[in-house]
Design a protein around this motif. Sequence first.
Motif, PDB file in Angstrom:
ATOM      1  N   LEU A   1       0.847  -1.195   0.000  1.00 56.46           N
ATOM      2  CA  LEU A   1       0.000   0.000   0.000  1.00 56.46           C
ATOM      3  C   LEU A   1       0.879   1.239   0.000  1.00 56.46           C
ATOM      4  O   LEU A   1       1.764   1.391   0.850  1.00 56.46           O
ATOM      5  N   SER A   2       0.626   2.112  -0.982  1.00 59.58           N
ATOM      6  CA  SER A   2       1.373   3.368  -1.070  1.00 59.58           C
ATOM      7  C   SER A   2       0.386   4.519  -1.074  1.00 59.58           C
ATOM      8  O   SER A   2      -0.492   4.598  -1.941  1.00 59.58           O
ATOM      9  N   LEU A   3       0.523   5.405  -0.093  1.00 61.87           N
ATOM     10  CA  LEU A   3      -0.405   6.526   0.042  1.00 61.87           C
ATOM     11  C   LEU A   3       0.358   7.835   0.163  1.00 61.87           C
ATOM     12  O   LEU A   3       1.242   7.966   1.015  1.00 61.87           O
ATOM     13  N   ILE A   4      -0.001   8.783  -0.684  1.00 63.49           N
ATOM     14  CA  ILE A   4       0.405  10.173  -0.495  1.00 63.49           C
ATOM     15  C   ILE A   4      -0.881  10.975  -0.504  1.00 63.49           C
ATOM     16  O   ILE A   4      -1.361  11.429  -1.544  1.00 63.49           O
ATOM     17  N   CYS A   5      -1.455  11.085   0.677  1.00 64.88           N
ATOM     18  CA  CYS A   5      -2.767  11.713   0.848  1.00 64.88           C
ATOM     19  C   CYS A   5      -2.698  12.618   2.077  1.00 64.88           C
ATOM     20  O   CYS A   5      -3.035  12.191   3.193  1.00 64.88           O
ATOM     21  N   PRO A   6      -2.245  13.839   1.928  1.00 71.41           N
ATOM     22  CA  PRO A   6      -2.030  14.716   3.082  1.00 71.41           C
ATOM     23  C   PRO A   6      -3.278  15.058   3.866  1.00 71.41           C
ATOM     24  O   PRO A   6      -3.181  15.455   5.034  1.00 71.41           O
ATOM     25  N   ALA A   7      -4.471  14.892   3.268  1.00 68.59           N
ATOM     26  CA  ALA A   7      -5.716  15.223   3.970  1.00 68.59           C
ATOM     27  C   ALA A   7      -6.387  14.004   4.577  1.00 68.59           C
ATOM     28  O   ALA A   7      -7.463  14.123   5.173  1.00 68.59           O
TER      29      ALA A   7
ATOM     30  N   CYS B   1       1.092  10.499   6.366  1.00 69.95           N
ATOM     31  CA  CYS B   1      -0.328  10.577   6.725  1.00 69.95           C
ATOM     32  C   CYS B   1      -0.469  11.395   8.006  1.00 69.95           C
ATOM     33  O   CYS B   1      -0.827  10.883   9.079  1.00 69.95           O
ATOM     34  N   LEU B   2      -0.200  12.668   7.896  1.00 67.48           N
ATOM     35  CA  LEU B   2      -0.110  13.524   9.087  1.00 67.48           C
ATOM     36  C   LEU B   2      -1.465  13.932   9.637  1.00 67.48           C
ATOM     37  O   LEU B   2      -1.566  14.348  10.795  1.00 67.48           O
ATOM     38  N   ALA B   3      -2.524  13.835   8.837  1.00 67.50           N
ATOM     39  CA  ALA B   3      -3.843  14.311   9.265  1.00 67.50           C
ATOM     40  C   ALA B   3      -4.720  13.207   9.831  1.00 67.50           C
ATOM     41  O   ALA B   3      -5.898  13.450  10.123  1.00 67.50           O
ATOM     42  N   LEU B   4      -4.171  12.005  10.018  1.00 68.18           N
ATOM     43  CA  LEU B   4      -4.982  10.882  10.485  1.00 68.18           C
ATOM     44  C   LEU B   4      -5.605  11.157  11.852  1.00 68.18           C
ATOM     45  O   LEU B   4      -4.922  11.546  12.799  1.00 68.18           O
ATOM     46  N   LYS B   5      -6.907  10.917  11.947  1.00 70.16           N
ATOM     47  CA  LYS B   5      -7.624  10.979  13.222  1.00 70.16           C
ATOM     48  C   LYS B   5      -8.039   9.598  13.701  1.00 70.16           C
ATOM     49  O   LYS B   5      -8.176   9.373  14.897  1.00 70.16           O
ATOM     50  N   SER B   6      -8.259   8.695  12.751  1.00 72.08           N
ATOM     51  CA  SER B   6      -8.694   7.340  13.096  1.00 72.08           C
ATOM     52  C   SER B   6      -7.967   6.334  12.226  1.00 72.08           C
ATOM     53  O   SER B   6      -7.932   6.487  10.999  1.00 72.08           O
ATOM     54  N   ILE B   7      -7.382   5.316  12.861  1.00 68.09           N
ATOM     55  CA  ILE B   7      -6.733   4.237  12.125  1.00 68.09           C
ATOM     56  C   ILE B   7      -7.193   2.899  12.688  1.00 68.09           C
ATOM     57  O   ILE B   7      -7.168   2.679  13.905  1.00 68.09           O
ATOM     58  N   ASN B   8      -7.643   2.030  11.799  1.00 65.42           N
ATOM     59  CA  ASN B   8      -8.089   0.694  12.188  1.00 65.42           C
ATOM     60  C   ASN B   8      -7.211  -0.318  11.464  1.00 65.42           C
ATOM     61  O   ASN B   8      -7.344  -0.512  10.258  1.00 65.42           O
ATOM     62  N   ALA B   9      -6.307  -0.919  12.211  1.00 60.56           N
ATOM     63  CA  ALA B   9      -5.402  -1.925  11.654  1.00 60.56           C
ATOM     64  C   ALA B   9      -5.665  -3.278  12.293  1.00 60.56           C
ATOM     65  O   ALA B   9      -4.745  -4.101  12.432  1.00 60.56           O
ATOM     66  N   PHE B  10      -6.883  -3.539  12.660  1.00 59.48           N
ATOM     67  CA  PHE B  10      -7.254  -4.776  13.339  1.00 59.48           C
ATOM     68  C   PHE B  10      -6.902  -6.003  12.485  1.00 59.48           C
ATOM     69  O   PHE B  10      -7.231  -6.077  11.303  1.00 59.48           O
ATOM     70  N   LEU B  11      -6.187  -6.936  13.104  1.00 62.87           N
ATOM     71  CA  LEU B  11      -5.773  -8.185  12.449  1.00 62.87           C
ATOM     72  C   LEU B  11      -4.835  -7.976  11.258  1.00 62.87           C
ATOM     73  O   LEU B  11      -4.826  -8.783  10.326  1.00 62.87           O
ATOM     74  N   CYS B  12      -4.065  -6.895  11.289  1.00 57.40           N
ATOM     75  CA  CYS B  12      -2.995  -6.735  10.295  1.00 57.40           C
ATOM     76  C   CYS B  12      -1.780  -7.490  10.835  1.00 57.40           C
ATOM     77  O   CYS B  12      -0.826  -6.899  11.377  1.00 57.40           O
ATOM     78  N   ARG B  13      -1.804  -8.796  10.693  1.00 57.44           N
ATOM     79  CA  ARG B  13      -0.823  -9.660  11.346  1.00 57.44           C
ATOM     80  C   ARG B  13       0.584  -9.538  10.759  1.00 57.44           C
ATOM     81  O   ARG B  13       1.561  -9.873  11.413  1.00 57.44           O
TER      82      ARG B  13
ATOM     83  N   LYS C   1      -0.676  13.817  14.197  1.00 60.28           N
ATOM     84  CA  LYS C   1      -0.748  14.781  15.291  1.00 60.28           C
ATOM     85  C   LYS C   1      -2.155  14.915  15.885  1.00 60.28           C
ATOM     86  O   LYS C   1      -2.297  15.305  17.047  1.00 60.28           O
ATOM     87  N   ASP C   2      -3.186  14.598  15.101  1.00 63.34           N
ATOM     88  CA  ASP C   2      -4.566  14.778  15.568  1.00 63.34           C
ATOM     89  C   ASP C   2      -5.257  13.446  15.846  1.00 63.34           C
ATOM     90  O   ASP C   2      -6.486  13.345  15.794  1.00 63.34           O
ATOM     91  N   LEU C   3      -4.503  12.425  16.154  1.00 67.28           N
ATOM     92  CA  LEU C   3      -5.045  11.087  16.341  1.00 67.28           C
ATOM     93  C   LEU C   3      -6.053  11.044  17.484  1.00 67.28           C
ATOM     94  O   LEU C   3      -5.809  11.560  18.576  1.00 67.28           O
TER      95      LEU C   3
END
Length: 340
Positions: A198-204, A225-237, A252-254
């Motif tokens: 997975l490659s992401l360049i999504c500043p928003a 990914c500096l603007a992330l407020k919510s991350i769900n990595a459940f079962l990313c083994r 910064k705004d997690l």
Amino acid sequence: MGEHSAVSSSSSGAAAAAWEDTSAAAGVAATAATEREQRRQTVTSQHLSAALGAALSACSINPTSSRSNPLSFPGPSPRRSPQGLTSLNISDCPLITNRGLQAFLRSPPIASSLASLDISCCCLISSPGLNLPHSLTALRHLSASHLPLLESLTLLLPRTCPLEEISFSCCPVLQKLTVHSRSLCSLNLAGCRKLSSLSLICPALSSLILSQCSSLETFSPADRCLALKSINAFLCRSLPASTLMTLLTHAKDLEEVNCGGCALLESVRLPPVTHGRVRRVMLEGCPVLCSVVVPAASLLLLDCRGCSRLREASVSGCALLPRETQRVLKSLTKLARGTA
């Protein structure tokens, strides 16, 4: 006798003539009825074509060419504004092809008005059909879940594309995804079990769902990914702990973190200065997790169930946590230090 035979013959001829006249009349009536039915069907077909033409006028698609560009509209009619078609849901339409979808998306009236598109469960769609043209200047929401032929995709969206939300959830053979977008806020990849890169360049980007992406090994660049407020990595083994921590520490705004079941995660430490908004941290079922430090004053939930190797849990300054929870966590930390 001769006279009787003549009379009988005359009667038979008259009957035959009458029968022929009746048959002719019936034939004429049947022909007339057939012509009326044909005219009725022609009128009905003309009305139907006119109606479809009006409905698809914004699409610039000829209703009579449905075999080459099959498009259908199940359920309610698509919403249209005075400017053109704004929302289209063609999910569960198994005859939609890449060619038909591209013809639709590249129609000038569509490009300037379409804001929402749902092509989920269109089983013939693959990466060529998702080659979004640069002329799409109104599209904000794209749902493309459950696409069985989508193996890899690269979306390099121009600044003119205002796309805010994308869902590729449960695409069973998706292995590689690249997305570059200045406007994207939400990305849902839940259930893409074969996704490895997975490659992401999504500043928003503010919401990222990777739950059950059990094959994901490469995430780059994780520090963008500096603007992330919510991350769900459940079962990313398979996701490396270093990648997860890079994601968490640079956001910064997690506000919400779910890394439950991440088999390689050993430690979670969130910087105290930059992570004062974290409210929920879910780490249940991380088999090698031994240390958690979340110094967030707004923390409401910390879930570490099933973390059999956890020895340190520090949540100092979390005034919103129940006092009993704070006491148990302090005891756990003291016990870990004493054991060490």
